[in-house]
Enzyme design. Structure first.
Site, PDB file in Angstrom:
ATOM      1  N   ILE A 103       0.838  -1.208   0.000  1.00 45.96           N
ATOM      2  CA  ILE A 103       0.000   0.000   0.000  1.00 45.96           C
ATOM      3  C   ILE A 103       0.867   1.250   0.000  1.00 45.96           C
ATOM      4  O   ILE A 103       1.984   1.244   0.535  1.00 45.96           O
ATOM      5  CB  ILE A 103      -0.972  -0.026   1.211  1.00 45.96           C
ATOM      6  N   CYS A 104       0.341   2.305  -0.594  1.00 45.10           N
ATOM      7  CA  CYS A 104       0.936   3.640  -0.598  1.00 45.10           C
ATOM      8  C   CYS A 104       2.206   3.675  -1.441  1.00 45.10           C
ATOM      9  O   CYS A 104       2.169   3.460  -2.634  1.00 45.10           O
ATOM     10  CB  CYS A 104       1.162   4.118   0.842  1.00 45.10           C
ATOM     11  N   ALA A 105       3.349   3.930  -0.819  1.00 47.33           N
ATOM     12  CA  ALA A 105       4.623   3.960  -1.541  1.00 47.33           C
ATOM     13  C   ALA A 105       5.189   2.559  -1.750  1.00 47.33           C
ATOM     14  O   ALA A 105       5.995   2.333  -2.653  1.00 47.33           O
ATOM     15  CB  ALA A 105       5.636   4.824  -0.786  1.00 47.33           C
ATOM     16  N   TYR A 124       0.503   5.375  -4.117  1.00 50.61           N
ATOM     17  CA  TYR A 124       0.379   6.784  -3.750  1.00 50.61           C
ATOM     18  C   TYR A 124       0.807   7.638  -4.941  1.00 50.61           C
ATOM     19  O   TYR A 124       1.839   7.353  -5.573  1.00 50.61           O
ATOM     20  CB  TYR A 124       1.254   7.081  -2.529  1.00 50.61           C
ATOM     21  N   SER A 151      -2.616  -0.821  -3.158  1.00 57.19           N
ATOM     22  CA  SER A 151      -3.587   0.180  -2.736  1.00 57.19           C
ATOM     23  C   SER A 151      -2.906   1.533  -2.663  1.00 57.19           C
ATOM     24  O   SER A 151      -1.674   1.628  -2.654  1.00 57.19           O
ATOM     25  CB  SER A 151      -4.189  -0.228  -1.395  1.00 57.19           C
TER      26      SER A 151
END
Length: 184
Positions: A103-105, A124, A151
Site C-alpha cells: 500500500i501507498c509507496a 500513492y 492500494s
C-alpha cells in the site's frame, strides 16, 4: 485452516496503513503477526509511534504464511526496500504464487523488482514512476492482479484490509467486518 499473514515493519512505516491491517485481519480471526526487518523489536512509525513487533524477520517460518503485507510511509518504504532478506521473501512468495500486498509507496518495491510488469497496479500519487511497465490505475482504491494486491494510501487502508479479508477468507466475511465497523 486459519490463514496466517505477516506484515513487515521498518522504522518510518505509516501507522494507519500498518495497524489498520492488523486490526481488521484480527477482527476476521486471521492470524496476523507484525515483523521487524531490523534486529530490533521496537519499531517507530513516521508519526513517532513506537510499537513492539511480534517477531524478527529471521524468526518467521514463511512456509506457514499465506500473505505478506508491505505498508507505506517514508522512510519506512525505503527501509523495507533496502532489506535483502525481505526481498528474498518477496521473490519466494511470487515464485510460490502466494499473496503479496503493498500500500501507498510500498508498491514501488514490487515495481522496481519487476513484479508489476504488465499488471494492473496502484500506489500513492507520485510513486507510479517506480511501477515499471505496470498499468497504473490512479483512481482505483485497491487493485488485485494475480497474487499481488496494491492500494493507494492512508485513505484506502480500510478498503485494502477488507479486500485482503475477502481474498483470504471470502466476501461474506469481508462484508461482515465492514458492517461491524460501520463502513459504508
Amino acid at each position: 485452516m486459519k490463514k496466517k499473514v505477516a506484515i513487515h515493519l521498518a522504522n518510518g512505516f505509516e501507522t494507519i496503513e500498518a495497524l489498520t491491517q492488523v486490526d481488521l485481519l484480527r477482527r476476521a480471526e486471521i492470524d496476523i503477526i507484525t515483523v521487524s526487518i531490523t534486529q530490533d523489536k521496537i519499531i517507530e512509525s513516521s508519526q513517532g509511534i513506537k510499537i513492539t513487533v511480534d517477531k524478527l524477520l529471521n524468526e518467521v517460518n514463511y512456509d506457514e504464511i499465506d500473505m505478506i503485507i508491505l505498508p507505506g510511509g517514508m522512510p519506512g518504504t525505503t527501509n523495507l526496500e533496502n532489506s535483502d532478506d525481505l526481498k528474498r521473501v518477496i521473490i519466494d512468495f511470487d515464485l510460490d504464487n502466494k499473496y503479496i500486498a503493498a500500500i501507498c509507496a510500498a508498491p514501488m518495491i514490487l515495481g522496481k523488482m519487476g513484479f508489476l510488469e504488465e499488471k494492473n497496479a496502484t500506489c500513492y500519487p507520485g510513486f507510479e514512476k517506480y511501477l515499471l511497465n505496470a498499468n497504473y490505475l490512479p483512481n482505483e482504491k485497491v487493485v488485485v492482479a494475480d497474487n499481488i494486491i496494491t492500494s493507494r494510501g492512508v485513505g484506502t487502508s480500510i478498503d485494502f484490509g477488507l479486500k485482503l479479508i475477502e481474498l483470504l477468507i471470502n466476501k461474506e466475511k469481508s462484508d461482515e467486518i465492514a458492517k461491524s465497523i460501520l463502513k459504508n
